[in-house]
Design a protein around this motif. Structure first.
Motif, PDB file in Angstrom:
ATOM      1  N   PRO A 117      -4.632   9.926  -1.134  1.00  0.00           N
ATOM      2  CA  PRO A 117      -5.065   8.522  -1.144  1.00  0.00           C
ATOM      3  C   PRO A 117      -3.912   7.525  -1.299  1.00  0.00           C
ATOM      4  CG  PRO A 117      -5.561   9.542  -3.251  1.00  0.00           C
ATOM      5  CD  PRO A 117      -5.006  10.626  -2.359  1.00  0.00           C
ATOM      6  N   PRO A 120      -0.300   5.894   3.188  1.00  0.00           N
ATOM      7  CA  PRO A 120      -0.965   4.989   4.126  1.00  0.00           C
ATOM      8  C   PRO A 120      -1.246   5.589   5.503  1.00  0.00           C
ATOM      9  CG  PRO A 120       1.153   4.084   3.405  1.00  0.00           C
ATOM     10  CD  PRO A 120       0.984   5.411   2.742  1.00  0.00           C
ATOM     11  N   TYR A 125      -6.677   7.655   2.820  1.00  0.00           N
ATOM     12  CA  TYR A 125      -6.235   6.277   2.606  1.00  0.00           C
ATOM     13  C   TYR A 125      -6.999   5.327   3.524  1.00  0.00           C
ATOM     14  CZ  TYR A 125      -3.117   2.282   2.030  1.00  0.00           C
ATOM     15  OH  TYR A 125      -2.598   1.036   1.761  1.00  0.00           O
ATOM     16  N   ASP A 128     -10.510   4.898   2.313  1.00  0.00           N
ATOM     17  CA  ASP A 128     -10.516   3.985   1.168  1.00  0.00           C
ATOM     18  C   ASP A 128     -10.512   2.538   1.643  1.00  0.00           C
ATOM     19  OD1 ASP A 128     -10.522   5.951  -0.813  1.00  0.00           O
ATOM     20  OD2 ASP A 128      -8.347   5.900  -1.112  1.00  0.00           O
ATOM     21  N   GLU A 129      -9.671   2.247   2.633  1.00  0.00           N
ATOM     22  CA  GLU A 129      -9.586   0.896   3.186  1.00  0.00           C
ATOM     23  C   GLU A 129     -10.923   0.480   3.810  1.00  0.00           C
ATOM     24  OE1 GLU A 129      -6.595  -1.313   4.169  1.00  0.00           O
ATOM     25  OE2 GLU A 129      -5.977  -0.439   2.256  1.00  0.00           O
TER      26      GLU A 129
END
Length: 192
Positions: A117, A120, A125, A128-129
């Protein structure tokens, strides 16, 4: 203006470009212009719904691309050197060297590019965004009920969050790619 200049550059290069070094230099120039535009969007654009759609689209595309990359290059039948290529494509060679004291292997690559996580470039990740952005979209949660988009994102996020590098296989990565496409369709249907 930035986007217009980028479009003009791409059109001009498409006409006169010769294979070889000239192509490499031209692609480098386009990459720098794209990075500049991306920086403008990230740093200067007001965080309204349009920005969220743009950011979600980028995150969906990155997660889909990484899912495809890993399904090919982290597959057991992939040729030798494929894992190193996956790390390079994920722009994570330095992160890999810093995090793992071992040579590149399937577990470290999946951990870094699918499950991390903090990276990027990883699928997690990006999820999550996307999850964060869905909370701010109109109708994301209404009267305590999640929208179909919010439910789908949460299911994908949870499915990946409970995985370990050993449990992420090629089939799951291919399904993740399909799920990213479905997410894009749900987003378009609900908001565009």
């Amino acid at each position: 203006i930035s986007l217009t200049e980028l479009t003009q550059s791409a059109r001009q290069l498409g006409v006169d470009l010769q294979p070889g070094d000239q192509t490499t230099r031209a692609m480098g120039m386009l990459l720098r212009q794209l990075a500049g535009f991306s920086g403008l969007v990230r740093e200067n654009m007001y965080r309204f719904t349009g920005w969220r759609f743009l950011s979600m689209g980028r995150a969906i595309e990155r997660a889909a691309d990484m899912s495809t990359t890993l399904s090919h290059y982290a597959d057991a039948a992939a040729p030798e050197g494929s894992l190193e290529l996956a790390v390079e494509l994920g722009d994570s060679a330095m992160s890999h060297r810093r995090r793992y004291s071992v040579a590149t292997n399937r577990e470290t690559v999946i951990d870094l590019l699918a499950l991390d996580p903090m990276n990027p470039r990883s699928i997690m990740y990006q999820l999550d965004e996307i999850l964060e952005h869905t909370r701010f979209l109109p109708g994301g949660v209404s009267a305590g009920h999640m929208s179909p988009l919010s439910r789908e994102v949460l299911q994908l996020h949870t499915a990946l969050a409970i995985c370990t590098p050993e449990t992420v296989d090629t089939k799951m990565l291919q399904e993740m790619r399909t799920s990213m496409n479905k997410l894009s369709t749900i987003l378009s249907s609900a908001h565009l």
